[in-house]
Design a protein around this motif. Structure first.
Motif, PDB file in Angstrom:
ATOM      1  N   GLY A   1       0.818  -1.209   0.000  1.00 49.88           N
ATOM      2  CA  GLY A   1       0.000   0.000   0.000  1.00 49.88           C
ATOM      3  C   GLY A   1       0.850   1.256   0.000  1.00 49.88           C
ATOM      4  O   GLY A   1       0.571   2.198  -0.761  1.00 49.88           O
ATOM      5  N   ALA A   2       1.902   1.278   0.827  1.00 50.73           N
ATOM      6  CA  ALA A   2       2.771   2.456   0.876  1.00 50.73           C
ATOM      7  C   ALA A   2       3.505   2.654  -0.439  1.00 50.73           C
ATOM      8  O   ALA A   2       3.600   3.777  -0.957  1.00 50.73           O
ATOM      9  CB  ALA A   2       3.764   2.315   2.026  1.00 50.73           C
ATOM     10  N   SER A   3       4.029   1.573  -1.005  1.00 45.64           N
ATOM     11  CA  SER A   3       4.767   1.679  -2.268  1.00 45.64           C
ATOM     12  C   SER A   3       3.851   2.112  -3.402  1.00 45.64           C
ATOM     13  O   SER A   3       4.213   2.968  -4.225  1.00 45.64           O
ATOM     14  CB  SER A   3       5.422   0.334  -2.609  1.00 45.64           C
ATOM     15  OG  SER A   3       6.340  -0.060  -1.607  1.00 45.64           O
ATOM     16  N   ALA A   4       2.654   1.519  -3.449  1.00 45.76           N
ATOM     17  CA  ALA A   4       1.709   1.871  -4.511  1.00 45.76           C
ATOM     18  C   ALA A   4       1.231   3.310  -4.373  1.00 45.76           C
ATOM     19  O   ALA A   4       1.017   4.009  -5.375  1.00 45.76           O
ATOM     20  CB  ALA A   4       0.517   0.913  -4.490  1.00 45.76           C
ATOM     21  N   ALA A   5       1.070   3.775  -3.128  1.00 43.46           N
ATOM     22  CA  ALA A   5       0.641   5.164  -2.917  1.00 43.46           C
ATOM     23  C   ALA A   5       1.684   6.143  -3.429  1.00 43.46           C
ATOM     24  O   ALA A   5       1.334   7.212  -3.963  1.00 43.46           O
ATOM     25  CB  ALA A   5       0.362   5.411  -1.435  1.00 43.46           C
ATOM     26  N   VAL A   6       2.963   5.812  -3.265  1.00 42.54           N
ATOM     27  CA  VAL A   6       4.011   6.668  -3.829  1.00 42.54           C
ATOM     28  C   VAL A   6       3.822   6.786  -5.339  1.00 42.54           C
ATOM     29  O   VAL A   6       3.943   7.877  -5.920  1.00 42.54           O
ATOM     30  CB  VAL A   6       5.407   6.115  -3.484  1.00 42.54           C
ATOM     31  CG1 VAL A   6       6.492   6.854  -4.269  1.00 42.54           C
ATOM     32  CG2 VAL A   6       5.672   6.230  -1.987  1.00 42.54           C
ATOM     33  N   LEU A   7       3.489   5.672  -5.986  1.00 44.31           N
ATOM     34  CA  LEU A   7       3.287   5.697  -7.437  1.00 44.31           C
ATOM     35  C   LEU A   7       2.037   6.482  -7.821  1.00 44.31           C
ATOM     36  O   LEU A   7       2.048   7.215  -8.823  1.00 44.31           O
ATOM     37  CB  LEU A   7       3.194   4.265  -7.971  1.00 44.31           C
ATOM     38  CG  LEU A   7       4.472   3.434  -7.849  1.00 44.31           C
ATOM     39  CD1 LEU A   7       4.223   1.996  -8.287  1.00 44.31           C
ATOM     40  CD2 LEU A   7       5.597   4.050  -8.661  1.00 44.31           C
ATOM     41  N   VAL A   8       0.973   6.340  -7.051  1.00 45.05           N
ATOM     42  CA  VAL A   8      -0.238   7.138  -7.321  1.00 45.05           C
ATOM     43  C   VAL A   8       0.082   8.620  -7.174  1.00 45.05           C
ATOM     44  O   VAL A   8      -0.344   9.454  -7.997  1.00 45.05           O
ATOM     45  CB  VAL A   8      -1.386   6.724  -6.378  1.00 45.05           C
ATOM     46  CG1 VAL A   8      -2.592   7.657  -6.567  1.00 45.05           C
ATOM     47  CG2 VAL A   8      -1.806   5.286  -6.642  1.00 45.05           C
ATOM     48  N   GLY A   9       0.838   8.974  -6.130  1.00 50.30           N
ATOM     49  CA  GLY A   9       1.260  10.368  -5.971  1.00 50.30           C
ATOM     50  C   GLY A   9       2.112  10.828  -7.133  1.00 50.30           C
ATOM     51  O   GLY A   9       1.947  11.957  -7.630  1.00 50.30           O
ATOM     52  N   ASP A  10       3.017   9.968  -7.604  1.00 45.49           N
ATOM     53  CA  ASP A  10       3.851  10.322  -8.753  1.00 45.49           C
ATOM     54  C   ASP A  10       2.999  10.577  -9.994  1.00 45.49           C
ATOM     55  O   ASP A  10       3.257  11.518 -10.760  1.00 45.49           O
ATOM     56  CB  ASP A  10       4.857   9.208  -9.043  1.00 45.49           C
ATOM     57  CG  ASP A  10       5.951   9.110  -7.987  1.00 45.49           C
ATOM     58  OD1 ASP A  10       6.114  10.067  -7.203  1.00 45.49           O
ATOM     59  OD2 ASP A  10       6.644   8.071  -7.958  1.00 45.49           O
ATOM     60  N   LEU A  11       1.977   9.749 -10.196  1.00 50.41           N
ATOM     61  CA  LEU A  11       1.078   9.960 -11.331  1.00 50.41           C
ATOM     62  C   LEU A  11       0.365  11.299 -11.208  1.00 50.41           C
ATOM     63  O   LEU A  11       0.213  12.034 -12.193  1.00 50.41           O
ATOM     64  CB  LEU A  11       0.049   8.832 -11.403  1.00 50.41           C
ATOM     65  CG  LEU A  11       0.341   7.667 -12.336  1.00 50.41           C
ATOM     66  CD1 LEU A  11      -0.791   6.647 -12.270  1.00 50.41           C
ATOM     67  CD2 LEU A  11       0.560   8.130 -13.769  1.00 50.41           C
ATOM     68  N   ALA A  12      -0.087  11.631  -9.988  1.00 49.64           N
ATOM     69  CA  ALA A  12      -0.747  12.923  -9.788  1.00 49.64           C
ATOM     70  C   ALA A  12       0.198  14.070 -10.114  1.00 49.64           C
ATOM     71  O   ALA A  12      -0.220  15.086 -10.701  1.00 49.64           O
ATOM     72  CB  ALA A  12      -1.258  13.036  -8.351  1.00 49.64           C
ATOM     73  N   LEU A  13       1.474  13.930  -9.789  1.00 51.27           N
ATOM     74  CA  LEU A  13       2.456  14.961 -10.122  1.00 51.27           C
ATOM     75  C   LEU A  13       2.614  15.094 -11.634  1.00 51.27           C
ATOM     76  O   LEU A  13       2.601  16.204 -12.187  1.00 51.27           O
ATOM     77  CB  LEU A  13       3.796  14.620  -9.472  1.00 51.27           C
ATOM     78  CG  LEU A  13       4.992  15.509  -9.842  1.00 51.27           C
ATOM     79  CD1 LEU A  13       4.734  16.960  -9.437  1.00 51.27           C
ATOM     80  CD2 LEU A  13       6.261  14.989  -9.174  1.00 51.27           C
ATOM     81  N   VAL A  14       2.753  13.967 -12.309  1.00 48.56           N
ATOM     82  CA  VAL A  14       2.898  13.991 -13.773  1.00 48.56           C
ATOM     83  C   VAL A  14       1.653  14.585 -14.415  1.00 48.56           C
ATOM     84  O   VAL A  14       1.733  15.424 -15.332  1.00 48.56           O
ATOM     85  CB  VAL A  14       3.160  12.566 -14.291  1.00 48.56           C
ATOM     86  CG1 VAL A  14       3.080  12.531 -15.818  1.00 48.56           C
ATOM     87  CG2 VAL A  14       4.529  12.068 -13.828  1.00 48.56           C
ATOM     88  N   TRP A  15       0.495  14.175 -13.934  1.00 51.97           N
ATOM     89  CA  TRP A  15      -0.744  14.666 -14.527  1.00 51.97           C
ATOM     90  C   TRP A  15      -0.996  16.134 -14.215  1.00 51.97           C
ATOM     91  O   TRP A  15      -1.661  16.837 -14.984  1.00 51.97           O
ATOM     92  CB  TRP A  15      -1.906  13.789 -14.064  1.00 51.97           C
ATOM     93  CG  TRP A  15      -1.894  12.434 -14.723  1.00 51.97           C
ATOM     94  CD1 TRP A  15      -1.172  12.063 -15.830  1.00 51.97           C
ATOM     95  CD2 TRP A  15      -2.623  11.279 -14.322  1.00 51.97           C
ATOM     96  NE1 TRP A  15      -1.406  10.749 -16.133  1.00 51.97           N
ATOM     97  CE2 TRP A  15      -2.293  10.237 -15.226  1.00 51.97           C
ATOM     98  CE3 TRP A  15      -3.509  11.003 -13.287  1.00 51.97           C
ATOM     99  CZ2 TRP A  15      -2.842   8.955 -15.126  1.00 51.97           C
ATOM    100  CZ3 TRP A  15      -4.059   9.733 -13.187  1.00 51.97           C
ATOM    101  CH2 TRP A  15      -3.727   8.722 -14.097  1.00 51.97           C
TER     102      TRP A  15
END
Length: 359
Positions: free
Chosen positions: A133-147
């Motif tokens: 969950g923590a690792s995947a949340a980092v990726l979701v946050g990264d996607l939000a940054l890119v988007w």
């Protein structure tokens, strides 16, 4: 200062709805693309839930006020897209912040890393699910940054993007430094007030108030006088906003704030409120504060003892006084600002709400 009367009054309610609609359409397109490529749908589902669970949309609204302060007018599609980009960036920042703080809830609901752990936890151990969950949340946050960058650049003209980009870049850099300073000083229980004020300036005052105003004003083509006036208003208001947040983190309720009220105390957050108390505490009070603050096992009884010391030392009252003083400084700066009267009125309302809020 004579205010320019020409610009129309910003419709903040309508603008918020337009930003939400922009974000909704953007995520619909991303979901359609992901489905076509047979990619996991939960990424967008969880991000969408996070974005639409009742945030204040303060940064987009201030971006609109900056546009109005710069006498922007006419068609606002580009302004809405820029404001939506700021809210998407804020989602990134909050998602990562919750991972770093190991927070369980945000706005009354599970944080993104908790939601992902639950989603993927059926066939995993609790430890494995939490790590995923923590690792995947980092990726979701990264996607939000890119988007957020995609939303920023999609609708701007070749002339507008260079005008706005320096303020967006500054905002992103400043909030990262503010977060880093916050991490460094959490658990450092001292009477030093200047350090938490520096954290407030970079993590909140510039990020939440100043740069959104700058971005909107720059998009409207505002000159240095307007941008400087935005800063004069924004920095004291931003400090007052965060000082109120610090008080709510200790004296608020989960029903009001949407997060556990013990988190800041258990983390040993080095806030102005705590620094003031440590400066004034007698030896017995100092021992209690240093024993209880930062303890992961702190319960409500221990928190009540901390609150009693914050009251008896005057730290609570003095923090309220600091909020009031900075609020008045912001209003004074607003009275001197070369903004249209309608922008001034909208900013006055936001300043009041930001400093008297209960959530």
């Amino acid at each position: 200062m004579t205010h320019t009367p020409a610009a129309p009054e910003p419709d903040l309610t309508g603008f918020r709805q337009a930003v939400d609609a922009c974000l909704d359409r953007f995520l619909d397109r991303k979901a359609h693309t992901a489905a076509a490529d047979e990619l996991p749908p939960e990424i967008i589902d969880i991000l969408r839930d996070f974005l639409f669970r009742g945030g204040k949309r303060l940064r987009p609204l201030l971006c609109a006020c900056g546009w109005s302060a710069g006498a922007g007018g006419g068609e606002t599609t580009r302004l809405v897209s820029v404001a939506a980009a700021m809210e998407m960036f804020h989602a990134f920042a909050l998602i990562h912040d919750d991972v770093m703080d190991r927070s369980a809830t945000r706005r009354g609901r599970p944080t993104v890393h908790r939601a992902l752990a639950t989603h993927h936890g059926a066939h995993r151990s609790q430890t494995a699910a939490e790590r995923l969950g923590a690792s995947a949340a980092v990726l979701v946050g990264d996607l939000a940054l890119v988007w957020s960058d995609e939303l920023l650049s999609t609708h701007l003209s070749p002339e507008q993007l260079p005008a706005v980009r320096p303020y967006v870049d500054a905002m992103r850099t400043e909030v990262m430094y503010g977060q880093y300073l916050d991490l460094l000083n959490t658990g450092q229980l001292t009477g030093d007030i200047e350090t938490p004020l520096q954290v407030i300036r970079y993590k909140t005052a510039k990020y939440t108030i100043e740069r959104p105003l700058h971005i909107g004003a720059a998009l409207a083509g505002a000159g240095p006088a307007v941008l400087d006036a935005c800063t004069a208003f924004a920095l004291p208001l931003g400090e007052a906003f965060q000082l109120r947040d610090d008080l709510l983190g200790v004296f608020g309720t989960p029903e009001q704030t949407g997060k556990p009220v013990l988190d800041d105390l258990r983390d040993g957050k080095h806030t102005v409120l705590i620094a003031l108390a440590l400066t004034r505490a007698n030896p017995h009070q100092d021992t209690i504060l240093r024993t209880l603050l930062g303890s992961p096992d702190l319960d409500e009884n221990g928190a009540a003892r901390i609150r009693a010391i914050l009251d008896s030392t005057g730290a609570h009252a003095d923090t309220e006084h600091m909020i009031h003083t900075r609020y008045q400084q912001a209003l004074t700066a607003l009275d001197r600002a070369p903004f249209p009267a309608t922008a001034t009125a909208a900013l006055r309302q936001i300043a009041h709400a930001a400093t008297t809020r209960t959530a």
